[in-house]
Design a protein around this motif. Structure first.
Motif, PDB file in Angstrom:
ATOM      1  N   ILE A  17     -45.826 -52.637  83.419  1.00 33.00           N
ATOM      2  CA  ILE A  17     -46.349 -52.469  84.780  1.00 33.00           C
ATOM      3  C   ILE A  17     -45.530 -51.412  85.514  1.00 33.00           C
ATOM      4  CG2 ILE A  17     -46.601 -53.589  87.035  1.00 33.00           C
ATOM      5  CD1 ILE A  17     -47.225 -56.189  85.439  1.00 33.00           C
ATOM      6  N   ALA A  18     -44.207 -51.512  85.418  1.00 29.20           N
ATOM      7  CA  ALA A  18     -43.334 -50.539  86.087  1.00 29.20           C
ATOM      8  C   ALA A  18     -43.599 -49.137  85.565  1.00 29.20           C
ATOM      9  CB  ALA A  18     -41.867 -50.924  85.882  1.00 29.20           C
ATOM     10  N   SER A  69     -37.869 -59.239  88.166  1.00 30.10           N
ATOM     11  CA  SER A  69     -37.977 -58.546  86.876  1.00 30.10           C
ATOM     12  C   SER A  69     -38.653 -57.195  87.053  1.00 30.10           C
ATOM     13  CB  SER A  69     -38.772 -59.380  85.875  1.00 30.10           C
ATOM     14  OG  SER A  69     -38.089 -60.563  85.570  1.00 30.10           O
ATOM     15  N   LEU A  70     -39.688 -57.158  87.903  1.00 29.48           N
ATOM     16  CA  LEU A  70     -40.374 -55.898  88.158  1.00 29.48           C
ATOM     17  C   LEU A  70     -39.431 -54.894  88.810  1.00 29.48           C
ATOM     18  CD1 LEU A  70     -42.944 -54.212  88.089  1.00 29.48           C
ATOM     19  CD2 LEU A  70     -43.584 -55.244  90.284  1.00 29.48           C
ATOM     20  N   HIS A  81     -43.819 -58.082  80.327  1.00 29.27           N
ATOM     21  CA  HIS A  81     -44.854 -57.123  80.710  1.00 29.27           C
ATOM     22  C   HIS A  81     -44.532 -56.400  82.013  1.00 29.27           C
ATOM     23  CE1 HIS A  81     -46.190 -60.523  83.142  1.00 29.27           C
ATOM     24  NE2 HIS A  81     -46.894 -59.676  83.835  1.00 29.27           N
ATOM     25  N   GLU A  82     -43.496 -56.834  82.717  1.00 29.27           N
ATOM     26  CA  GLU A  82     -43.092 -56.130  83.932  1.00 29.27           C
ATOM     27  C   GLU A  82     -42.696 -54.686  83.625  1.00 29.27           C
ATOM     28  OE1 GLU A  82     -42.403 -59.302  83.407  1.00 29.27           O
ATOM     29  OE2 GLU A  82     -42.817 -60.382  85.269  1.00 29.27           O
ATOM     30  N   VAL A 113     -48.521 -57.564  95.447  1.00 31.07           N
ATOM     31  CA  VAL A 113     -48.439 -58.381  94.238  1.00 31.07           C
ATOM     32  C   VAL A 113     -48.934 -59.794  94.550  1.00 31.07           C
ATOM     33  CG1 VAL A 113     -46.939 -59.266  92.413  1.00 31.07           C
ATOM     34  CG2 VAL A 113     -46.451 -57.041  93.446  1.00 31.07           C
ATOM     35  N   THR A 173     -42.152 -54.912  97.588  1.00 30.75           N
ATOM     36  CA  THR A 173     -43.312 -55.697  97.164  1.00 30.75           C
ATOM     37  C   THR A 173     -43.748 -56.613  98.299  1.00 30.75           C
ATOM     38  OG1 THR A 173     -41.896 -57.390  96.152  1.00 30.75           O
ATOM     39  CG2 THR A 173     -42.724 -55.659  94.705  1.00 30.75           C
ATOM     40  N   VAL A 231     -46.541 -61.766  87.736  1.00 31.45           N
ATOM     41  CA  VAL A 231     -45.456 -60.793  87.833  1.00 31.45           C
ATOM     42  C   VAL A 231     -44.269 -61.460  88.529  1.00 31.45           C
ATOM     43  CG1 VAL A 231     -44.751 -58.594  88.854  1.00 31.45           C
ATOM     44  CG2 VAL A 231     -47.058 -58.869  87.945  1.00 31.45           C
ATOM     45  N   CYS A 260     -37.092 -53.534  86.124  1.00 30.84           N
ATOM     46  CA  CYS A 260     -37.805 -52.622  85.235  1.00 30.84           C
ATOM     47  C   CYS A 260     -38.183 -51.326  85.942  1.00 30.84           C
ATOM     48  CB  CYS A 260     -39.054 -53.305  84.672  1.00 30.84           C
ATOM     49  SG  CYS A 260     -38.670 -54.678  83.563  1.00 30.84           S
TER      50      CYS A 260
END
Length: 132
Positions: free
Chosen positions: A6-7, A43-44, A2-3, A33, A64, A39, A47
Protein backbone atom coordinates in the motif's frame (compact mmCIF):
# COMPACT_ATOMS: atom_id res chain seq x y z
CA UNK A 1 2.59 -7.21 5.59
CA UNK A 2 0.40 -5.64 2.91
CA UNK A 3 1.01 -2.18 4.35
CA UNK A 4 4.30 -2.14 2.40
CA UNK A 5 2.52 -2.72 -0.91
CA UNK A 6 0.00 0.00 0.00
CA UNK A 7 2.80 2.41 0.94
CA UNK A 8 4.64 1.68 -2.31
CA UNK A 9 1.47 2.24 -4.34
CA UNK A 10 0.80 5.57 -2.59
CA UNK A 11 4.40 6.69 -3.12
CA UNK A 12 4.21 5.70 -6.80
CA UNK A 13 1.00 7.65 -7.39
CA UNK A 14 2.25 10.70 -5.54
CA UNK A 15 5.62 10.60 -7.34
CA UNK A 16 3.83 10.54 -10.68
CA UNK A 17 1.59 13.49 -9.80
CA UNK A 18 4.41 15.43 -8.19
CA UNK A 19 6.66 14.90 -11.21
CA UNK A 20 3.94 16.08 -13.57
CA UNK A 21 3.36 19.11 -11.34
CA UNK A 22 7.03 20.07 -11.19
CA UNK A 23 7.51 19.26 -7.51
CA UNK A 24 10.92 19.50 -5.94
CA UNK A 25 9.91 18.02 -2.58
CA UNK A 26 6.73 16.44 -1.22
CA UNK A 27 6.05 17.61 2.33
CA UNK A 28 2.87 15.82 3.35
CA UNK A 29 0.54 13.08 2.17
CA UNK A 30 -2.89 12.78 3.75
CA UNK A 31 -4.78 9.49 3.50
CA UNK A 32 -8.30 8.49 4.40
CA UNK A 33 -8.24 5.00 5.99
CA UNK A 34 -11.43 3.11 6.82
CA UNK A 35 -11.61 1.12 10.04
CA UNK A 36 -12.43 -2.00 8.00
CA UNK A 37 -9.74 -1.47 5.34
CA UNK A 38 -7.44 -3.94 7.09
CA UNK A 39 -4.66 -1.38 7.47
CA UNK A 40 -2.67 -0.92 10.67
CA UNK A 41 -1.84 2.82 10.74
CA UNK A 42 1.45 2.42 12.64
CA UNK A 43 2.62 -0.27 10.22
CA UNK A 44 1.60 1.88 7.27
CA UNK A 45 3.55 4.85 8.66
CA UNK A 46 6.65 2.69 9.11
CA UNK A 47 6.36 1.26 5.58
CA UNK A 48 5.64 4.70 4.13
CA UNK A 49 8.88 6.04 5.55
CA UNK A 50 10.82 3.15 4.00
CA UNK A 51 9.04 3.47 0.64
CA UNK A 52 9.82 7.21 0.49
CA UNK A 53 13.58 6.73 0.82
CA UNK A 54 15.41 8.05 -2.24
CA UNK A 55 12.32 9.69 -3.75
CA UNK A 56 10.90 13.25 -3.77
CA UNK A 57 8.81 12.07 -0.82
CA UNK A 58 11.79 11.38 1.42
CA UNK A 59 11.03 12.95 4.80
CA UNK A 60 7.37 13.58 3.92
CA UNK A 61 4.82 13.47 6.73
CA UNK A 62 2.07 10.85 6.46
CA UNK A 63 -1.23 11.95 7.97
CA UNK A 64 -4.05 9.42 8.24
CA UNK A 65 -7.69 10.25 8.85
CA UNK A 66 -9.67 7.27 10.16
CA UNK A 67 -13.13 6.66 8.73
CA UNK A 68 -15.56 4.97 11.11
CA UNK A 69 -17.43 1.93 9.84
CA UNK A 70 -21.18 2.47 9.48
CA UNK A 71 -23.98 0.33 8.09
CA UNK A 72 -27.65 0.79 7.18
CA UNK A 73 -30.49 -1.72 7.21
CA UNK A 74 -32.53 -1.77 4.01
CA UNK A 75 -35.54 -3.22 5.83
CA UNK A 76 -35.93 -0.60 8.58
CA UNK A 77 -33.45 2.16 7.51
CA UNK A 78 -31.64 1.99 10.87
CA UNK A 79 -27.98 3.16 10.74
CA UNK A 80 -25.33 2.07 13.21
CA UNK A 81 -21.61 2.04 13.92
CA UNK A 82 -19.99 -1.24 12.96
CA UNK A 83 -17.36 -2.55 15.36
CA UNK A 84 -14.69 -5.18 15.09
CA UNK A 85 -15.33 -7.88 14.26
CA UNK A 86 -18.00 -6.46 11.94
CA UNK A 87 -21.54 -7.40 12.98
CA UNK A 88 -23.80 -6.73 10.01
CA UNK A 89 -26.99 -7.79 11.73
CA UNK A 90 -29.31 -4.80 12.25
CA UNK A 91 -29.58 -3.92 15.94
CA UNK A 92 -33.00 -2.41 15.19
CA UNK A 93 -34.87 -5.27 13.53
CA UNK A 94 -32.24 -8.08 13.69
CA UNK A 95 -32.29 -8.54 9.89
CA UNK A 96 -29.03 -9.42 8.21
CA UNK A 97 -30.12 -10.01 4.64
CA UNK A 98 -30.50 -6.40 3.48
CA UNK A 99 -27.62 -4.57 5.15
CA UNK A 100 -25.41 -2.07 3.32
CA UNK A 101 -21.96 -1.08 4.55
CA UNK A 102 -21.89 2.72 4.17
CA UNK A 103 -18.32 3.48 5.20
CA UNK A 104 -15.21 1.97 6.68
CA UNK A 105 -13.50 0.41 3.67
CA UNK A 106 -11.95 3.64 2.32
CA UNK A 107 -8.29 3.85 1.44
CA UNK A 108 -7.60 6.96 -0.62
CA UNK A 109 -5.22 9.84 -0.99
CA UNK A 110 -7.01 12.97 0.21
CA UNK A 111 -4.28 15.53 -0.38
CA UNK A 112 -0.60 16.05 -1.10
CA UNK A 113 1.45 19.16 -0.46
CA UNK A 114 4.75 19.86 -2.15
CA UNK A 115 7.26 22.55 -3.01
CA UNK A 116 7.57 23.42 -6.68
CA UNK A 117 10.88 23.21 -8.49
CA UNK A 118 11.52 26.70 -9.90
CA UNK A 119 13.70 25.23 -12.67
CA UNK A 120 11.04 22.81 -13.90
CA UNK A 121 9.24 23.99 -17.06
CA UNK A 122 6.19 21.82 -16.25
CA UNK A 123 2.68 23.24 -16.10
CA UNK A 124 1.58 25.07 -12.98
CA UNK A 125 -0.70 22.77 -11.01
CA UNK A 126 -2.43 22.78 -7.69
CA UNK A 127 -1.50 19.97 -5.28
CA UNK A 128 -3.67 16.87 -5.37
CA UNK A 129 -6.71 17.36 -3.18
CA UNK A 130 -9.94 15.42 -2.93
CA UNK A 131 -12.34 16.39 -0.21
CA UNK A 132 -14.65 13.62 0.94
Amino acid sequence: MHEMSIAMAVVGQVEEAAGAGGARTVNRVTLQVGELAGVVPDSLAFCFELACAGTVLEGAELVTHPVPARARCGACAHEWAVGMPPDLCCPGCRQASDVELLSGRELRILSVSWEDDPDCPGPAREPISEEA
